[in-house]
Design a protein around this motif. Structure first.
Motif, PDB file in Angstrom:
ATOM      1  N   THR A 123      -1.237  17.718   5.298  1.00 33.68           N
ATOM      2  CA  THR A 123      -0.874  17.696   6.716  1.00 33.68           C
ATOM      3  C   THR A 123       0.329  18.603   6.979  1.00 33.68           C
ATOM      4  O   THR A 123       0.357  19.340   7.963  1.00 33.68           O
ATOM      5  CB  THR A 123      -0.566  16.260   7.164  1.00 33.68           C
ATOM      6  OG1 THR A 123      -1.696  15.435   6.892  1.00 33.68           O
ATOM      7  CG2 THR A 123      -0.238  16.203   8.640  1.00 33.68           C
TER       8      THR A 123
ATOM      9  N   HIS B 106       0.846  -1.198   0.000  1.00 35.32           N
ATOM     10  CA  HIS B 106       0.000   0.000   0.000  1.00 35.32           C
ATOM     11  C   HIS B 106       0.880   1.247   0.000  1.00 35.32           C
ATOM     12  O   HIS B 106       1.719   1.436   0.866  1.00 35.32           O
ATOM     13  CB  HIS B 106      -0.901  -0.029   1.227  1.00 35.32           C
ATOM     14  CG  HIS B 106      -1.777   1.174   1.357  1.00 35.32           C
ATOM     15  ND1 HIS B 106      -2.426   1.744   0.295  1.00 35.32           N
ATOM     16  CD2 HIS B 106      -2.115   1.923   2.433  1.00 35.32           C
ATOM     17  CE1 HIS B 106      -3.121   2.793   0.717  1.00 35.32           C
ATOM     18  NE2 HIS B 106      -2.933   2.914   2.016  1.00 35.32           N
ATOM     19  N   ARG B 107       0.675   2.115  -1.017  1.00 36.26           N
ATOM     20  CA  ARG B 107       1.426   3.364  -1.118  1.00 36.26           C
ATOM     21  C   ARG B 107       0.669   4.463  -0.376  1.00 36.26           C
ATOM     22  O   ARG B 107      -0.520   4.662  -0.607  1.00 36.26           O
ATOM     23  CB  ARG B 107       1.573   3.741  -2.585  1.00 36.26           C
ATOM     24  CG  ARG B 107       2.394   4.976  -2.783  1.00 36.26           C
ATOM     25  CD  ARG B 107       2.673   5.203  -4.263  1.00 36.26           C
ATOM     26  NE  ARG B 107       3.349   6.464  -4.403  1.00 36.26           N
ATOM     27  CZ  ARG B 107       2.856   7.502  -5.065  1.00 36.26           C
ATOM     28  NH1 ARG B 107       1.711   7.400  -5.671  1.00 36.26           N
ATOM     29  NH2 ARG B 107       3.525   8.624  -5.141  1.00 36.26           N
ATOM     30  N   PRO B 108       1.340   5.186   0.526  1.00 39.53           N
ATOM     31  CA  PRO B 108       0.647   6.261   1.258  1.00 39.53           C
ATOM     32  C   PRO B 108       0.221   7.381   0.311  1.00 39.53           C
ATOM     33  O   PRO B 108       0.852   7.633  -0.708  1.00 39.53           O
ATOM     34  CB  PRO B 108       1.682   6.752   2.258  1.00 39.53           C
ATOM     35  CG  PRO B 108       2.991   6.246   1.775  1.00 39.53           C
ATOM     36  CD  PRO B 108       2.727   5.062   0.914  1.00 39.53           C
ATOM     37  N   ASN B 109      -0.857   8.022   0.683  1.00 40.28           N
ATOM     38  CA  ASN B 109      -1.408   9.098  -0.140  1.00 40.28           C
ATOM     39  C   ASN B 109      -0.552  10.349   0.038  1.00 40.28           C
ATOM     40  O   ASN B 109      -0.534  10.965   1.102  1.00 40.28           O
ATOM     41  CB  ASN B 109      -2.857   9.357   0.278  1.00 40.28           C
ATOM     42  CG  ASN B 109      -3.539  10.315  -0.652  1.00 40.28           C
ATOM     43  OD1 ASN B 109      -2.937  10.835  -1.589  1.00 40.28           O
ATOM     44  ND2 ASN B 109      -4.804  10.550  -0.403  1.00 40.28           N
ATOM     45  N   ILE B 110       0.165  10.735  -1.006  1.00 38.05           N
ATOM     46  CA  ILE B 110       1.082  11.874  -0.937  1.00 38.05           C
ATOM     47  C   ILE B 110       0.338  13.190  -0.759  1.00 38.05           C
ATOM     48  O   ILE B 110       0.825  14.102  -0.093  1.00 38.05           O
ATOM     49  CB  ILE B 110       2.020  11.906  -2.172  1.00 38.05           C
ATOM     50  CG1 ILE B 110       3.175  12.869  -1.964  1.00 38.05           C
ATOM     51  CG2 ILE B 110       1.261  12.242  -3.415  1.00 38.05           C
ATOM     52  CD1 ILE B 110       4.204  12.380  -1.027  1.00 38.05           C
ATOM     53  N   LYS B 111      -0.870  13.283  -1.332  1.00 38.45           N
ATOM     54  CA  LYS B 111      -1.642  14.514  -1.203  1.00 38.45           C
ATOM     55  C   LYS B 111      -2.043  14.749   0.251  1.00 38.45           C
ATOM     56  O   LYS B 111      -1.968  15.874   0.753  1.00 38.45           O
ATOM     57  CB  LYS B 111      -2.880  14.473  -2.096  1.00 38.45           C
ATOM     58  CG  LYS B 111      -3.607  15.800  -2.176  1.00 38.45           C
ATOM     59  CD  LYS B 111      -4.818  15.735  -3.071  1.00 38.45           C
ATOM     60  CE  LYS B 111      -4.407  15.800  -4.510  1.00 38.45           C
ATOM     61  NZ  LYS B 111      -5.535  16.019  -5.428  1.00 38.45           N
ATOM     62  N   ALA B 112      -2.434  13.703   0.942  1.00 43.73           N
ATOM     63  CA  ALA B 112      -2.798  13.829   2.358  1.00 43.73           C
ATOM     64  C   ALA B 112      -1.588  14.228   3.195  1.00 43.73           C
ATOM     65  O   ALA B 112      -1.700  15.033   4.122  1.00 43.73           O
ATOM     66  CB  ALA B 112      -3.393  12.528   2.866  1.00 43.73           C
ATOM     67  N   GLN B 113      -0.431  13.706   2.853  1.00 46.62           N
ATOM     68  CA  GLN B 113       0.785  14.068   3.587  1.00 46.62           C
ATOM     69  C   GLN B 113       1.145  15.531   3.352  1.00 46.62           C
ATOM     70  O   GLN B 113       1.562  16.231   4.281  1.00 46.62           O
ATOM     71  CB  GLN B 113       1.936  13.170   3.165  1.00 46.62           C
ATOM     72  CG  GLN B 113       1.796  11.747   3.626  1.00 46.62           C
ATOM     73  CD  GLN B 113       2.915  10.863   3.127  1.00 46.62           C
ATOM     74  OE1 GLN B 113       3.760  11.283   2.333  1.00 46.62           O
ATOM     75  NE2 GLN B 113       2.917   9.631   3.594  1.00 46.62           N
TER      76      GLN B 113
END
Length: 64
Positions: free
Chosen positions: A12, A2-9
């Motif tokens: 944040t 699972h790749r983390p959502n870069i937009k959410a990071q």
């Protein structure tokens, strides 16, 4: 995997940047009786930081 959502990071990180920009120590640095282009320096700082955050948010949200 699972790749983390870069937009959410990035959103944040922008939230943390905004919290730091409008926190007491930085605001106290600009709370002086000086003027910039006829505007009190504290107001100029607050509106410039606000404009910067809005532009960065638009860049993050609109980017594919």
């Amino acid at each position: 995997m699972h790749r983390p959502n870069i937009k959410a990071q990035r959103l944040t990180a922008l939230f943390i940047l905004g919290a730091a920009l409008f926190n007491y120590p930085l605001l106290a640095l600009f709370n002086r009786p000086d003027w910039v282009f006829g505007v009190p320096i504290l107001y100029a700082y607050v509106f410039t930081a606000w404009l910067l955050l809005i532009a960065l948010l638009a860049l993050v949200i609109e980017k594919k």
